[in-house]
Design an enzyme around this catalytic site. Sequence first.
Site, mmCIF file in Angstrom:
data_model
loop_
_atom_site.group_PDB
_atom_site.id
_atom_site.type_symbol
_atom_site.label_atom_id
_atom_site.label_comp_id
_atom_site.label_asym_id
_atom_site.label_seq_id
_atom_site.Cartn_x
_atom_site.Cartn_y
_atom_site.Cartn_z
ATOM 1 N N ARG A 137 0.826 -1.207 0.000
ATOM 2 C CA ARG A 137 0.000 0.000 0.000
ATOM 3 C C ARG A 137 0.855 1.248 0.000
ATOM 4 N NH1 ARG A 137 -4.471 -0.726 3.788
ATOM 5 N NH2 ARG A 137 -5.237 -1.662 1.867
ATOM 6 N N TYR A 138 1.862 1.250 0.849
ATOM 7 C CA TYR A 138 2.746 2.413 0.949
ATOM 8 C C TYR A 138 3.960 2.169 0.052
ATOM 9 C CZ TYR A 138 0.059 3.107 5.260
ATOM 10 O OH TYR A 138 -0.936 3.274 6.179
ATOM 11 N N ARG A 141 7.108 0.239 1.907
ATOM 12 C CA ARG A 141 6.995 -0.895 2.823
ATOM 13 C C ARG A 141 5.841 -1.810 2.467
ATOM 14 N NH1 ARG A 141 5.263 3.822 4.697
ATOM 15 N NH2 ARG A 141 3.668 4.028 6.292
ATOM 16 N N CYS A 150 -3.315 -18.363 14.399
ATOM 17 C CA CYS A 150 -2.908 -17.622 15.596
ATOM 18 C C CYS A 150 -2.991 -18.564 16.790
ATOM 19 C CB CYS A 150 -3.827 -16.431 15.847
ATOM 20 S SG CYS A 150 -3.833 -15.278 14.477
ATOM 21 N N CYS A 157 -10.862 -9.376 15.565
ATOM 22 C CA CYS A 157 -9.839 -9.426 14.512
ATOM 23 C C CYS A 157 -10.291 -8.753 13.216
ATOM 24 C CB CYS A 157 -9.456 -10.874 14.210
ATOM 25 S SG CYS A 157 -8.156 -10.972 12.957
ATOM 26 N N ARG A 159 -8.754 -9.128 10.429
ATOM 27 C CA ARG A 159 -8.524 -10.085 9.336
ATOM 28 C C ARG A 159 -9.333 -11.354 9.548
ATOM 29 N NH1 ARG A 159 -2.587 -8.768 9.553
ATOM 30 N NH2 ARG A 159 -2.596 -6.773 8.473
ATOM 31 N N ASP A 318 -11.538 -1.525 13.379
ATOM 32 C CA ASP A 318 -11.963 -1.520 11.970
ATOM 33 C C ASP A 318 -13.375 -2.083 11.812
ATOM 34 O OD1 ASP A 318 -9.542 -0.545 11.004
ATOM 35 O OD2 ASP A 318 -8.671 -2.549 10.820
ATOM 36 N N ASP A 355 -7.586 3.247 10.374
ATOM 37 C CA ASP A 355 -7.141 2.642 9.113
ATOM 38 C C ASP A 355 -8.296 2.895 8.143
ATOM 39 O OD1 ASP A 355 -5.492 1.311 7.346
ATOM 40 O OD2 ASP A 355 -4.975 -0.249 8.802
ATOM 41 N N LYS A 362 -3.289 4.206 7.270
ATOM 42 C CA LYS A 362 -3.489 4.671 8.640
ATOM 43 C C LYS A 362 -3.485 6.191 8.696
ATOM 44 C CE LYS A 362 -1.153 0.597 10.482
ATOM 45 N NZ LYS A 362 -0.778 -0.007 9.170
HETATM 46 C C1 LIG Z 1 0.086 -0.849 8.969
HETATM 47 C C2 LIG Z 1 0.586 -1.188 7.652
HETATM 48 C C3 LIG Z 1 1.939 -1.022 7.342
HETATM 49 C C4 LIG Z 1 2.943 -0.472 8.323
HETATM 50 O O1 LIG Z 1 2.636 0.857 8.631
HETATM 51 P P1 LIG Z 1 3.536 1.682 9.663
HETATM 52 O O2 LIG Z 1 2.782 2.954 9.887
HETATM 53 O O3 LIG Z 1 4.863 1.889 9.022
HETATM 54 O O4 LIG Z 1 3.659 0.861 10.904
HETATM 55 C C5 LIG Z 1 2.350 -1.346 6.071
HETATM 56 N N1 LIG Z 1 1.489 -1.807 5.145
HETATM 57 C C6 LIG Z 1 0.176 -1.948 5.415
HETATM 58 C C7 LIG Z 1 -0.716 -2.441 4.345
HETATM 59 C C8 LIG Z 1 -0.321 -1.655 6.686
HETATM 60 O O5 LIG Z 1 -1.612 -1.815 6.944
HETATM 61 S S1 SF4 Z 2 -6.045 -9.819 15.953
HETATM 62 FE FE1 SF4 Z 2 -6.409 -11.449 14.422
HETATM 63 S S2 SF4 Z 2 -4.425 -11.832 13.480
HETATM 64 FE FE2 SF4 Z 2 -4.034 -10.713 15.395
HETATM 65 S S3 SF4 Z 2 -3.682 -12.321 16.932
HETATM 66 FE FE3 SF4 Z 2 -5.837 -11.788 17.025
HETATM 67 S S4 SF4 Z 2 -6.837 -13.274 15.658
HETATM 68 FE FE4 SF4 Z 2 -4.666 -13.286 15.165
#
Ligand SMILES: *Cc1c(COP(=O)(O)O)cnc(C)c1O
Ligand code: SF4
Length: 392
Positions: A137-138, A141, A150, A157, A159, A318, A355, A362
């Site tokens: 996304r960025y 990174r 997990c 969660c 995700r 989220d 987010d 973010k």
């Molecule tokens: C959170 C996140 C990151 C890391 O973001 P930082 O602000 O550098 O901690 C990188 N990629 C994605 C898709 C994210 O959601």
């Molecule tokens: S928030 Fe989601 S990915 Fe993170 S530890 Fe909990 S279940 Fe696992």
Amino acid sequence: MSTSNIAAETQQSTIDPALLKKSVIGDYRRIDLWKDVSELDWEDWHWQVKNRICKKEELSHLIKITPEEEEGINKSHGRLAMAITPYWANLMDPDDSNCPIRKQAVPVKSELKISQHEMTDPCAEDRDSPVPGLVHRYPDRVLLLVTEMCFSYCRHCTRRRMVGEGRNILDRNNLDKAIDYIRSDRKIRDVLISGGDPFMLEDNVLEEIIKKLRSVSQIEFLRIGTRAPVTLPQRITIGLVNMLKKYSPIWISIHFNHPREITKRCKFACDILADNGFPLGSQTVLLKGVNDRPYVMRKLMHELLEIRVRPYYIYQCDPAKGTSHFRTPISVGINIMEKLRGHTSGYAVPTYVVDAPGGGGKIPVGPNYLISEAKDRYTFRNYKKKIYTYIE
Ligand SMILES: *Cc1c(COP(=O)(O)O)cnc(C)c1O
Ligand code: SF4
């Protein structure tokens, strides 16, 4: 994961004498279900994973299940299933359904309610995924999702569309594709290894991934996102730490939500990491009824500093499907930030972020300290709401 690996790992993980001396293991034997479990087993992370609480019958040994929880558990199959490590389950209050650990771990009926603005993939991670398991996304990174599993599943969660048992997005083929993708984009200098929980992987499997990432010359910054010190501190073994050390520096972000998670055993795990040179940060999800009061959040931040974890982010919860009972208004988060900044150590003040739904990344949110901005005159207010002017 081969059985011989498990055997080898288990033999290595005899109890660290310091654990016994500091008596940080906990009084798990008071629970009927575990009265015959040896300390050796209790301290063995494979035993903990194998003996997770996944059924209502097992859970009923630990807590007085409420009707809301019962319905949540009965209907959790096919959605994010329940799995709670014995260590984590041992921290639940048997009589209080508002227990912060219980709220995070035990499904409730409210999860069945899908609110209007909730989404399967609230941060549009799948859309920004050039290769399975990789989110880009960025510009500089990427997020590498190395497993869907997990130790314990958090009911909030984000995700939840993908976490759970039995699948594996990042097989060797996809891992190689992800590495090729990262290598081909010279702008990528930071890889966040996440999931699921990367520490669910065996040491040798995780090592293969880290080694490949370290072979990419432009990667400067490696970090791992985990909940292990909270939900299964036994996972932070000397073997794991020695493996990770070979690839130092690696930063570790730990998901903490409540002061009650900071047990002596958790501190012991964080000490091993900090003593071995891993910088530790925290990520906290703002959760209604868990940590939405300023004094709870402040206590959490203070206790994190005491175990050498630097508060990094507080996330607005989220809008993932079935999480509306956890969501607070954004004003609650802003008010928490107002009560932190200036009132306590700057190191105890994380950044509160939303987010952005739809994949905007973010976005920091907080109280507004800049009141007006004229040509060469800035007017601010401080944490006590007193007004100050800065003239350029
Ligand atoms: C959170 C996140 C990151 C890391 O973001 P930082 O602000 O550098 O901690 C990188 N990629 C994605 C898709 C994210 O959601
Ligand atoms: S928030 Fe989601 S990915 Fe993170 S530890 Fe909990 S279940 Fe696992």
